[in-house]
Write an enzyme that holds these catalytic residues in place. Structure first.
Site, PDB file in Angstrom:
ATOM      1  N   TYR A   1       2.885  10.011  -0.625  1.00 52.23           N
ATOM      2  CA  TYR A   1       4.020   9.463   0.124  1.00 52.23           C
ATOM      3  C   TYR A   1       5.344   9.737  -0.577  1.00 52.23           C
ATOM      4  CZ  TYR A   1       0.464   6.568   2.528  1.00 52.23           C
ATOM      5  OH  TYR A   1      -0.616   6.105   3.226  1.00 52.23           O
TER       6      TYR A   1
ATOM      7  N   HIS B   1      -7.550   9.572  -1.359  1.00 49.51           N
ATOM      8  CA  HIS B   1      -6.812   9.599  -0.091  1.00 49.51           C
ATOM      9  C   HIS B   1      -7.607  10.252   1.042  1.00 49.51           C
ATOM     10  CE1 HIS B   1      -2.381   9.483   1.348  1.00 49.51           C
ATOM     11  NE2 HIS B   1      -3.194   9.325   2.365  1.00 49.51           N
TER      12      HIS B   1
ATOM     13  N   ASP C   1       0.838  -1.192   0.000  1.00 50.87           N
ATOM     14  CA  ASP C   1       0.000   0.000   0.000  1.00 50.87           C
ATOM     15  C   ASP C   1       0.873   1.242   0.000  1.00 50.87           C
ATOM     16  OD1 ASP C   1      -2.595   1.570   0.655  1.00 50.87           O
ATOM     17  OD2 ASP C   1      -1.202   2.161   2.240  1.00 50.87           O
TER      18      ASP C   1
ATOM     19  N   LYS D   1      -2.998   5.756  -3.882  1.00 52.90           N
ATOM     20  CA  LYS D   1      -4.043   6.733  -3.583  1.00 52.90           C
ATOM     21  C   LYS D   1      -3.820   8.014  -4.374  1.00 52.90           C
ATOM     22  CE  LYS D   1      -3.607   5.060   1.164  1.00 52.90           C
ATOM     23  NZ  LYS D   1      -2.249   4.512   0.935  1.00 52.90           N
TER      24      LYS D   1
ATOM     25  N   LYS E   1       3.040  -0.834   9.002  1.00 53.20           N
ATOM     26  CA  LYS E   1       4.230  -0.247   8.396  1.00 53.20           C
ATOM     27  C   LYS E   1       5.451  -0.576   9.242  1.00 53.20           C
ATOM     28  CE  LYS E   1       6.893   3.866   8.344  1.00 53.20           C
ATOM     29  NZ  LYS E   1       7.040   5.232   8.884  1.00 53.20           N
TER      30      LYS E   1
END
Length: 296
Positions: free
Chosen positions: A52, A110, A47, A77, A242
Protein backbone atom coordinates in the site's frame (compact mmCIF):
# COMPACT_ATOMS: atom_id res chain seq x y z
CA UNK A 1 -20.35 4.13 20.53
CA UNK A 2 -19.16 1.15 22.59
CA UNK A 3 -16.60 1.77 25.30
CA UNK A 4 -14.59 -1.10 23.87
CA UNK A 5 -14.82 -2.79 20.48
CA UNK A 6 -15.99 -6.42 20.60
CA UNK A 7 -13.25 -8.90 19.75
CA UNK A 8 -12.71 -12.25 18.11
CA UNK A 9 -10.28 -14.69 19.68
CA UNK A 10 -7.76 -16.06 17.19
CA UNK A 11 -6.66 -19.69 17.19
CA UNK A 12 -3.58 -18.84 19.29
CA UNK A 13 -5.57 -16.98 21.95
CA UNK A 14 -4.77 -13.45 20.72
CA UNK A 15 -7.78 -11.14 20.58
CA UNK A 16 -8.45 -9.00 17.51
CA UNK A 17 -11.03 -6.19 17.39
CA UNK A 18 -14.08 -7.24 15.38
CA UNK A 19 -13.90 -4.10 13.24
CA UNK A 20 -10.91 -2.15 12.02
CA UNK A 21 -9.90 0.48 9.50
CA UNK A 22 -8.43 -0.58 6.18
CA UNK A 23 -6.14 1.76 4.25
CA UNK A 24 -5.97 0.00 0.87
CA UNK A 25 -5.39 2.52 -1.93
CA UNK A 26 -5.34 5.37 0.57
CA UNK A 27 -2.66 7.86 -0.55
CA UNK A 28 0.07 8.40 2.04
CA UNK A 29 -0.89 12.05 2.53
CA UNK A 30 -4.48 11.00 3.36
CA UNK A 31 -3.61 7.96 5.44
CA UNK A 32 -2.40 9.90 8.47
CA UNK A 33 -5.65 11.88 8.71
CA UNK A 34 -7.85 8.81 8.17
CA UNK A 35 -6.06 6.77 10.84
CA UNK A 36 -6.14 9.71 13.26
CA UNK A 37 -9.89 10.12 12.72
CA UNK A 38 -10.47 6.40 13.24
CA UNK A 39 -8.47 6.28 16.47
CA UNK A 40 -10.41 9.32 17.73
CA UNK A 41 -13.71 7.54 17.05
CA UNK A 42 -12.60 4.40 18.87
CA UNK A 43 -11.14 2.06 16.26
CA UNK A 44 -8.36 -0.04 17.72
CA UNK A 45 -7.34 -2.07 14.68
CA UNK A 46 -5.55 -0.71 11.61
CA UNK A 47 -4.91 -2.89 8.56
CA UNK A 48 -2.17 -1.84 6.13
CA UNK A 49 0.33 -3.57 3.84
CA UNK A 50 3.80 -3.17 2.40
CA UNK A 51 2.27 -2.89 -1.07
CA UNK A 52 0.00 0.00 0.00
CA UNK A 53 2.96 2.32 0.49
CA UNK A 54 1.47 3.91 3.61
CA UNK A 55 2.84 1.94 6.57
CA UNK A 56 4.93 4.93 7.62
CA UNK A 57 1.89 7.21 7.81
CA UNK A 58 -0.03 4.62 9.84
CA UNK A 59 2.84 4.60 12.32
CA UNK A 60 2.98 8.41 12.44
CA UNK A 61 -0.75 8.66 13.12
CA UNK A 62 -0.51 6.14 15.94
CA UNK A 63 2.41 7.92 17.57
CA UNK A 64 0.65 11.28 17.34
CA UNK A 65 -2.71 9.97 18.57
CA UNK A 66 -1.99 9.72 22.26
CA UNK A 67 -3.42 6.18 22.19
CA UNK A 68 -1.13 3.66 23.85
CA UNK A 69 0.64 1.32 21.44
CA UNK A 70 -0.59 -1.72 23.37
CA UNK A 71 -4.19 -0.61 22.81
CA UNK A 72 -3.97 -0.68 19.00
CA UNK A 73 -3.88 -3.87 16.95
CA UNK A 74 -1.55 -3.32 13.97
CA UNK A 75 -1.79 -5.61 10.96
CA UNK A 76 0.32 -5.54 7.83
CA UNK A 77 1.18 -7.80 4.90
CA UNK A 78 4.26 -9.09 3.13
CA UNK A 79 4.15 -8.59 -0.64
CA UNK A 80 5.05 -11.42 -3.06
CA UNK A 81 8.28 -9.66 -4.09
CA UNK A 82 9.57 -10.34 -0.57
CA UNK A 83 8.63 -14.05 -0.49
CA UNK A 84 11.21 -16.64 0.50
CA UNK A 85 12.49 -17.28 4.02
CA UNK A 86 15.24 -14.69 4.29
CA UNK A 87 13.41 -12.19 2.11
CA UNK A 88 10.33 -12.31 4.34
CA UNK A 89 12.36 -11.89 7.50
CA UNK A 90 13.74 -8.74 5.90
CA UNK A 91 10.24 -7.75 4.82
CA UNK A 92 9.23 -7.81 8.47
CA UNK A 93 12.16 -5.55 9.38
CA UNK A 94 11.11 -3.06 6.70
CA UNK A 95 7.51 -3.06 7.89
CA UNK A 96 8.39 -2.72 11.57
CA UNK A 97 10.75 0.15 10.80
CA UNK A 98 8.13 2.02 8.78
CA UNK A 99 5.44 1.44 11.39
CA UNK A 100 7.88 2.45 14.14
CA UNK A 101 7.20 -0.61 16.29
CA UNK A 102 9.17 -3.53 17.67
CA UNK A 103 6.30 -6.01 17.45
CA UNK A 104 3.53 -6.36 14.87
CA UNK A 105 0.23 -7.79 16.09
CA UNK A 106 -0.71 -9.65 12.90
CA UNK A 107 1.57 -10.27 9.93
CA UNK A 108 0.14 -12.04 6.90
CA UNK A 109 1.15 -13.06 3.38
CA UNK A 110 -0.67 -10.78 0.92
CA UNK A 111 -1.27 -13.40 -1.77
CA UNK A 112 -0.50 -16.98 -2.55
CA UNK A 113 2.09 -17.28 -5.32
CA UNK A 114 0.90 -20.39 -7.17
CA UNK A 115 3.60 -20.08 -9.84
CA UNK A 116 6.28 -20.49 -7.14
CA UNK A 117 4.60 -22.02 -4.12
CA UNK A 118 7.96 -22.93 -2.60
CA UNK A 119 8.60 -19.20 -2.17
CA UNK A 120 5.19 -18.93 -0.51
CA UNK A 121 6.08 -21.77 1.87
CA UNK A 122 9.45 -20.19 2.63
CA UNK A 123 7.72 -16.90 3.40
CA UNK A 124 5.26 -18.61 5.73
CA UNK A 125 8.06 -20.44 7.55
CA UNK A 126 9.61 -17.02 8.15
CA UNK A 127 6.32 -15.91 9.69
CA UNK A 128 6.46 -18.98 11.95
CA UNK A 129 9.98 -17.97 13.03
CA UNK A 130 8.86 -14.40 13.74
CA UNK A 131 5.98 -15.76 15.80
CA UNK A 132 8.26 -18.08 17.77
CA UNK A 133 10.55 -15.13 18.48
CA UNK A 134 7.57 -12.98 19.62
CA UNK A 135 8.29 -10.42 16.90
CA UNK A 136 4.68 -10.89 15.80
CA UNK A 137 1.73 -11.94 17.92
CA UNK A 138 -0.18 -13.80 15.21
CA UNK A 139 0.36 -14.83 11.59
CA UNK A 140 -1.91 -15.49 8.67
CA UNK A 141 -2.58 -15.27 4.96
CA UNK A 142 -4.66 -13.29 2.49
CA UNK A 143 -6.40 -14.29 -0.75
CA UNK A 144 -5.61 -17.97 -0.20
CA UNK A 145 -8.10 -20.33 -1.81
CA UNK A 146 -8.90 -23.85 -0.60
CA UNK A 147 -6.16 -25.45 -2.68
CA UNK A 148 -3.59 -22.95 -1.40
CA UNK A 149 -4.66 -23.49 2.21
CA UNK A 150 -4.59 -27.27 1.78
CA UNK A 151 -1.05 -27.21 0.39
CA UNK A 152 0.05 -24.85 3.15
CA UNK A 153 -1.46 -26.88 5.99
CA UNK A 154 0.12 -30.06 4.63
CA UNK A 155 3.55 -28.50 5.12
CA UNK A 156 3.69 -25.93 7.93
CA UNK A 157 3.42 -26.23 11.71
CA UNK A 158 1.34 -23.16 12.62
CA UNK A 159 -2.20 -22.89 11.31
CA UNK A 160 -2.87 -19.37 9.98
CA UNK A 161 -4.88 -17.26 12.41
CA UNK A 162 -6.71 -15.43 9.62
CA UNK A 163 -7.36 -15.55 5.91
CA UNK A 164 -8.17 -12.09 4.57
CA UNK A 165 -10.34 -12.50 1.46
CA UNK A 166 -12.83 -10.58 -0.63
CA UNK A 167 -16.24 -11.03 1.01
CA UNK A 168 -19.36 -8.94 0.53
CA UNK A 169 -23.02 -9.68 -0.27
CA UNK A 170 -22.30 -10.20 -3.98
CA UNK A 171 -19.30 -12.50 -3.48
CA UNK A 172 -19.07 -14.50 -0.26
CA UNK A 173 -16.57 -17.28 -1.10
CA UNK A 174 -18.47 -19.73 1.11
CA UNK A 175 -16.22 -22.70 0.31
CA UNK A 176 -13.12 -20.77 1.44
CA UNK A 177 -14.91 -19.52 4.55
CA UNK A 178 -16.13 -23.00 5.43
CA UNK A 179 -12.68 -24.53 4.96
CA UNK A 180 -11.17 -21.86 7.18
CA UNK A 181 -13.79 -22.34 9.87
CA UNK A 182 -13.11 -26.07 9.87
CA UNK A 183 -9.45 -25.40 10.63
CA UNK A 184 -9.86 -22.55 13.12
CA UNK A 185 -8.94 -19.83 10.61
CA UNK A 186 -10.86 -16.57 11.05
CA UNK A 187 -12.20 -15.03 7.85
CA UNK A 188 -11.27 -11.37 7.57
CA UNK A 189 -13.32 -9.55 4.93
CA UNK A 190 -11.75 -7.02 2.61
CA UNK A 191 -14.11 -4.93 0.48
CA UNK A 192 -16.75 -5.81 3.12
CA UNK A 193 -19.26 -3.35 1.69
CA UNK A 194 -18.44 -4.14 -1.94
CA UNK A 195 -15.88 -1.40 -2.40
CA UNK A 196 -15.20 -2.53 -5.98
CA UNK A 197 -17.75 -1.71 -8.68
CA UNK A 198 -20.03 -4.63 -9.48
CA UNK A 199 -22.51 -5.13 -12.26
CA UNK A 200 -25.80 -6.96 -11.81
CA UNK A 201 -28.64 -7.87 -14.16
CA UNK A 202 -30.94 -5.57 -12.20
CA UNK A 203 -28.99 -2.57 -13.49
CA UNK A 204 -27.52 -1.13 -10.28
CA UNK A 205 -23.77 -1.20 -9.96
CA UNK A 206 -23.10 -1.23 -6.23
CA UNK A 207 -24.10 -3.10 -3.11
CA UNK A 208 -24.84 0.33 -1.64
CA UNK A 209 -27.68 0.69 -4.15
CA UNK A 210 -29.09 -2.81 -3.74
CA UNK A 211 -32.84 -2.61 -3.00
CA UNK A 212 -32.78 -5.61 -0.66
CA UNK A 213 -30.04 -4.08 1.46
CA UNK A 214 -31.71 -0.67 1.22
CA UNK A 215 -35.01 -2.02 2.52
CA UNK A 216 -33.31 -3.72 5.46
CA UNK A 217 -31.38 -0.53 6.20
CA UNK A 218 -34.53 1.56 6.20
CA UNK A 219 -36.16 -0.82 8.66
CA UNK A 220 -33.31 -0.34 11.12
CA UNK A 221 -32.78 3.36 10.40
CA UNK A 222 -29.23 2.52 9.39
CA UNK A 223 -27.23 2.97 6.21
CA UNK A 224 -26.68 0.16 3.68
CA UNK A 225 -22.99 0.12 4.66
CA UNK A 226 -23.89 -0.36 8.33
CA UNK A 227 -26.22 -3.23 7.44
CA UNK A 228 -23.51 -4.98 5.44
CA UNK A 229 -20.99 -4.61 8.23
CA UNK A 230 -23.53 -5.98 10.70
CA UNK A 231 -24.14 -8.95 8.35
CA UNK A 232 -20.44 -9.79 8.49
CA UNK A 233 -20.15 -9.41 12.25
CA UNK A 234 -23.17 -11.56 13.01
CA UNK A 235 -21.84 -14.29 10.74
CA UNK A 236 -18.50 -14.29 12.56
CA UNK A 237 -16.26 -12.37 10.17
CA UNK A 238 -13.81 -9.65 11.10
CA UNK A 239 -14.17 -6.57 8.91
CA UNK A 240 -11.86 -3.76 7.77
CA UNK A 241 -13.92 -1.14 5.91
CA UNK A 242 -11.94 1.60 4.21
CA UNK A 243 -12.74 5.30 4.14
CA UNK A 244 -10.89 8.59 4.23
CA UNK A 245 -13.99 10.63 5.12
CA UNK A 246 -14.40 11.24 8.87
CA UNK A 247 -18.18 11.00 8.69
CA UNK A 248 -17.99 7.61 6.96
CA UNK A 249 -15.34 6.38 9.36
CA UNK A 250 -17.69 7.28 12.20
CA UNK A 251 -20.70 5.72 10.48
CA UNK A 252 -18.90 2.45 9.83
CA UNK A 253 -18.08 2.18 13.52
CA UNK A 254 -21.71 2.61 14.64
CA UNK A 255 -22.75 -1.00 14.04
CA UNK A 256 -22.83 -2.44 17.54
CA UNK A 257 -26.25 -1.14 18.60
CA UNK A 258 -28.59 -3.20 16.39
CA UNK A 259 -29.07 -6.76 15.14
CA UNK A 260 -30.30 -8.23 11.89
CA UNK A 261 -32.91 -10.97 12.00
CA UNK A 262 -32.26 -14.44 10.65
CA UNK A 263 -34.55 -13.62 7.72
CA UNK A 264 -32.57 -10.47 6.95
CA UNK A 265 -29.28 -12.35 7.08
CA UNK A 266 -30.69 -14.96 4.71
CA UNK A 267 -31.94 -12.27 2.33
CA UNK A 268 -28.46 -10.74 2.13
CA UNK A 269 -26.93 -14.19 1.63
CA UNK A 270 -29.25 -14.56 -1.36
CA UNK A 271 -27.57 -11.68 -3.22
CA UNK A 272 -24.57 -13.85 -4.15
CA UNK A 273 -23.47 -13.48 -7.78
CA UNK A 274 -20.34 -15.62 -7.81
CA UNK A 275 -18.47 -12.77 -9.50
CA UNK A 276 -15.09 -11.83 -8.09
CA UNK A 277 -14.20 -8.14 -8.09
CA UNK A 278 -10.52 -8.41 -7.23
CA UNK A 279 -7.70 -10.24 -9.01
CA UNK A 280 -8.04 -13.97 -9.59
CA UNK A 281 -5.74 -15.57 -6.98
CA UNK A 282 -4.66 -18.31 -9.39
CA UNK A 283 -3.29 -15.68 -11.78
CA UNK A 284 -0.87 -13.98 -9.37
CA UNK A 285 2.71 -14.16 -10.70
CA UNK A 286 5.89 -12.26 -9.96
CA UNK A 287 6.16 -11.28 -13.61
CA UNK A 288 2.76 -9.60 -13.58
CA UNK A 289 2.47 -8.42 -10.00
CA UNK A 290 5.96 -8.21 -8.55
CA UNK A 291 7.37 -4.85 -7.53
CA UNK A 292 10.13 -3.85 -5.19
CA UNK A 293 9.10 -2.75 -1.71
CA UNK A 294 11.19 0.27 -0.62
CA UNK A 295 13.40 0.04 2.43
CA UNK A 296 11.99 3.24 3.92
Amino acid sequence: MPDTVPTFTLNNGVEIPALGLGVFQTPPDETRAAVSAALDVGYRHIDTAAAYGNEGQVGEALRDSGVARDDVFLETKIWISDYGYDETLHGFEKAARKLGVDQIDLLILHQALPSDFEKTLGAYRALEKLSADARVRAIGVSNFMVDHLTALLDTVDVVPAVNQIEVHPYFAQRAVQDFGAGHGILTQAWAPIGGITFYRDSGHTSTLDDPVIGQIAAGHQKSPAQVMLRWHLQQGRQVIPKSVRPERITENFAVFDFELTDAELTAIDGLETGKRGGPEPADITLAAWGRAIPED
